[in-house]
Motif scaffolding. Structure first.
Motif, short mmCIF file in Angstrom:
data_model
loop_
_atom_site.label_atom_id
_atom_site.label_comp_id
_atom_site.label_asym_id
_atom_site.label_seq_id
_atom_site.Cartn_x
_atom_site.Cartn_y
_atom_site.Cartn_z
N ARG A 179 1.05 -1.69 0.46
CA ARG A 179 0.33 -0.21 0.15
C ARG A 179 0.73 1.19 0.18
NH1 ARG A 179 -5.44 -1.03 2.05
NH2 ARG A 179 -5.07 -4.10 2.94
N ILE A 180 0.96 1.90 -1.48
CA ILE A 180 2.43 2.85 -1.39
C ILE A 180 1.58 3.18 -2.26
CG2 ILE A 180 4.12 1.50 -2.79
CD1 ILE A 180 6.10 2.51 -1.59
N ALA A 181 1.89 5.52 -2.57
CA ALA A 181 1.76 5.44 -3.24
C ALA A 181 2.44 5.39 -4.90
CB ALA A 181 2.67 6.85 -3.86
N PRO A 182 1.82 4.44 -6.21
CA PRO A 182 2.80 4.21 -7.43
C PRO A 182 3.16 5.03 -8.28
CG PRO A 182 0.37 4.00 -7.44
CD PRO A 182 0.51 4.40 -6.30
N ASN A 183 2.27 6.12 -8.05
CA ASN A 183 3.24 8.08 -9.16
C ASN A 183 4.79 7.68 -8.14
OD1 ASN A 183 2.00 9.04 -6.83
ND2 ASN A 183 2.40 10.64 -7.50
N VAL A 184 5.56 7.31 -6.93
CA VAL A 184 6.23 7.26 -6.38
C VAL A 184 7.03 5.80 -6.68
CG1 VAL A 184 7.67 8.13 -4.12
CG2 VAL A 184 5.37 9.06 -4.51
N ALA A 185 6.77 4.90 -6.29
CA ALA A 185 7.46 3.55 -5.95
C ALA A 185 7.28 3.08 -7.39
CB ALA A 185 6.61 3.69 -4.75
N PHE A 186 6.53 3.03 -7.95
CA PHE A 186 6.36 2.44 -9.15
C PHE A 186 7.19 3.12 -10.63
CE2 PHE A 186 2.99 -0.50 -6.85
CZ PHE A 186 3.55 -0.63 -5.78
N THR A 187 7.30 4.00 -9.92
CA THR A 187 7.50 4.38 -11.99
C THR A 187 9.15 4.10 -11.99
OG1 THR A 187 9.17 6.16 -10.99
CG2 THR A 187 7.27 7.20 -10.69
N ASP A 188 8.66 4.50 -13.69
CA ASP A 188 9.94 3.74 -15.06
C ASP A 188 11.37 4.10 -14.19
OD1 ASP A 188 8.02 2.83 -16.12
OD2 ASP A 188 8.12 4.27 -18.17
N ILE A 189 12.28 3.48 -14.60
CA ILE A 189 14.16 3.83 -14.60
C ILE A 189 14.83 3.26 -15.14
CG2 ILE A 189 13.54 3.53 -11.83
CD1 ILE A 189 15.58 0.97 -12.48
N ALA A 190 15.69 4.43 -15.82
CA ALA A 190 16.09 4.41 -17.22
C ALA A 190 17.37 3.45 -17.38
CB ALA A 190 16.32 5.38 -17.73
N PRO A 191 17.59 3.19 -18.38
CA PRO A 191 18.74 2.22 -18.84
C PRO A 191 19.94 2.46 -17.69
CG PRO A 191 18.11 2.34 -20.43
CD PRO A 191 17.15 3.06 -19.51
N GLY A 192 20.70 1.83 -17.26
CA GLY A 192 21.68 2.27 -16.43
C GLY A 192 21.51 2.23 -14.17
N ALA A 193 19.88 2.86 -14.74
CA ALA A 193 19.57 3.44 -12.94
C ALA A 193 18.98 2.39 -12.00
CB ALA A 193 18.42 4.51 -13.43
N THR A 194 19.00 2.41 -10.36
CA THR A 194 19.14 2.09 -9.32
C THR A 194 17.83 2.94 -8.75
OG1 THR A 194 20.93 0.58 -9.87
CG2 THR A 194 19.91 1.22 -7.51
N LYS A 195 16.57 2.23 -8.29
CA LYS A 195 15.72 3.09 -7.31
C LYS A 195 15.71 2.13 -6.34
CE LYS A 195 11.36 3.52 -8.24
NZ LYS A 195 10.35 4.21 -8.10
N THR A 196 15.47 3.01 -5.06
CA THR A 196 14.77 2.04 -3.62
C THR A 196 13.54 2.78 -3.35
OG1 THR A 196 15.89 3.62 -2.66
CG2 THR A 196 17.12 1.51 -3.01
N PHE A 197 13.17 1.65 -2.63
CA PHE A 197 11.31 1.69 -2.00
C PHE A 197 11.51 0.69 -0.79
CE2 PHE A 197 9.96 -0.28 -5.34
CZ PHE A 197 9.17 -1.24 -5.04
N GLU A 198 10.64 1.04 0.29
CA GLU A 198 9.62 0.36 0.94
C GLU A 198 8.40 0.65 1.36
OE1 GLU A 198 13.01 1.31 4.06
OE2 GLU A 198 11.58 2.13 5.00
N PHE A 199 7.75 -0.90 1.77
CA PHE A 199 6.80 -0.77 2.54
C PHE A 199 6.62 -2.44 3.08
CE2 PHE A 199 6.86 -4.11 -1.24
CZ PHE A 199 6.55 -5.46 -0.55
N LYS A 200 5.95 -1.67 4.59
CA LYS A 200 5.34 -3.12 5.44
C LYS A 200 4.46 -4.00 4.88
CE LYS A 200 5.96 -3.09 10.25
NZ LYS A 200 5.83 -2.91 11.18
#
Ligand SMILES: [Cu+2]
Length: 388
Positions: A179-200
């Motif tokens: 249960r998390i804002a998808p426009n923040v957590a589930f966004t596209d990442i570009a080739p070579g990029a890394t992203k992190t997010f967390e949820f309970k």
């Protein structure tokens, strides 16, 4: 007989007949246009059929080379609006030997990590994998596997996701358990990029995880999915636990000599070539899952689709416990013959089989069985095989 009054003859008969003549000529004109339109449509249909026929046996290989091939093919195919022929069941002569040599996807539920945090590392790449004996496909993957290996966490754990895109195009990840804002957590990442997010992980069950990059149909159809089990405390004990992800494949060639990639028209028309448990047709027929007589066997099932539901059924027994829709906040139902697992959904099912034997597990939508979605649960080291 009902008699209708005859139309009153016009006293201004000349004007009346002129109007009638005008009306009739309009009708003739409209019918003429309609006929012309029908003729043109028929010609188009005939052209399409001709194009489809000339492609039979010589599937288009516009995808040769290039890791964006699946995407390229999908646009080419969708632009013409013509699906390639069906490659359902295509197999080389040594298919049986290849099936035996195939290392089956490990279905056993892995252990959940100890402690309050579950770290989930996902690497995205494009890999050629086999989806049936001898059938190669240009997949898009999490962690080089379709499905990616299952993730197991416990209710209350914090899930820390690290997503790295090692592929040449944008991708993303969507956790149905979050249960998390998808426009923040589930966004596209570009080739070579890394992203992190967390949820309970607060909601028990088994959930689909998938790439949510548009067109999602293509990203799921190409293999970007897996299951996450969020295990609640206090479940009845299970002796064996297996994770099963169903999905279907839409091929633009038979994949025997060169890898196939996505046929977007077939995907849009839900006309699959293969339907699989854990990404490979029939793998648990040659490499059955196992249990001892009297074991409680728990199946954590996700239907990844992209579009087909799975109607989970174990031949020769009933589902002793069934957490329909993987809703584990409520008590399970009991003694169910077949349970729907909707595309994008899950279900948790316990069986307890006393009599040794080979018990097929299927989607009871039997078109899916014909296309590869069948496996065996071998209870008590039974000999032989069982087709269904
Ligand atoms: Cu993707």
């Amino acid at each position: 007989m009902t008699s209708y009054p005859a139309p009153a003859p016009s006293t201004e008969s000349g004007a009346g007949y002129k109007l009638l003549a005008l009306f009739l000529s309009l009708v003739v004109l409209i019918m003429g246009f309609f006929g012309l339109w029908l003729a043109i449509s028929a010609q188009h249909a005939s052209d399409d059929a001709h194009r489809a026929a000339t492609r039979t046996g010589t599937p288009t290989t516009a995808s040769a080379g290039g890791s964006m091939a699946g995407m390229d093919m999908s646009s080419t195919s969708a632009a013409t609006g013509v699906a390639t022929p069906s490659f359902a069941g295509a197999a080389p002569a040594n298919a049986d030997a290849l099936a035996m040599a195939h290392a089956a996807y490990p279905a056993a539920l892995p252990a959940a990590p100890a402690g309050p945090v579950a770290n989930v590392h996902l690497g995205i790449s494009h890999d050629v994998l086999q989806i049936a004996p001898g059938v190669k496909y240009e997949t898009w993957t999490f962690n080089h596997s379709v499905p990616a290996p299952p993730v197991h966490v416990r209710v209350g754990q914090l899930v820390k996701v690290t997503l790295t895109n090692n592929s040449p195009m944008p991708h993303s990840v969507d956790f149905h358990a979050a249960r998390i804002a998808p426009n923040v957590a589930f966004t596209d990442i570009a080739p070579g990029a890394t992203k992190t997010f967390e949820f309970k992980a607060n909601d028990p069950g088994v959930y689909m995880v998938h790439c949510g990059t548009a067109p999602v149909l293509a990203h799921i159809a190409n293999g970007m999915y897996f299951a996450i089990v969020v295990e609640p405390a206090g479940l009845p004990k299970a002796d064996k636990q297996y994770v099963l992800v169903s999905s279907e494949w839409y091929l633009n060639s038979d994949g025997l000599k060169t890898p196939a990639s996505l046929d977007m028209v077939k995907a849009e028309q839900v006309n699959p070539d293969w339907v699989t448990w854990n990404g490979y047709a029939g793998q648990y027929k040659t490499h059955p899952l196992t249990a001892d007589p009297g074991d409680t066997v728990r199946f954590w099932v996700v239907a990844a689709g992209p579009s087909l539901d799975t109607t989970f059924h174990v031949v020769g027994t009933l589902l002793n416990r069934a957490w329909i829709n993987a809703d584990m906040t409520d008590a399970p139902q009991h003694d169910i013959q077949t349970a729907l697992v909707p595309a994008g959904g899950g279900g948790v099912f316990d069986v307890k089989i006393d009599q040794p034997g080979l018990y097929p597990f299927v989607s009871h939508q039997f078109a899916s069985v014909a296309l590869g979605q069948v496996g065996l649960l071998n209870v008590g080291d039974a000999k032989g095989t069982m087709s269904h």
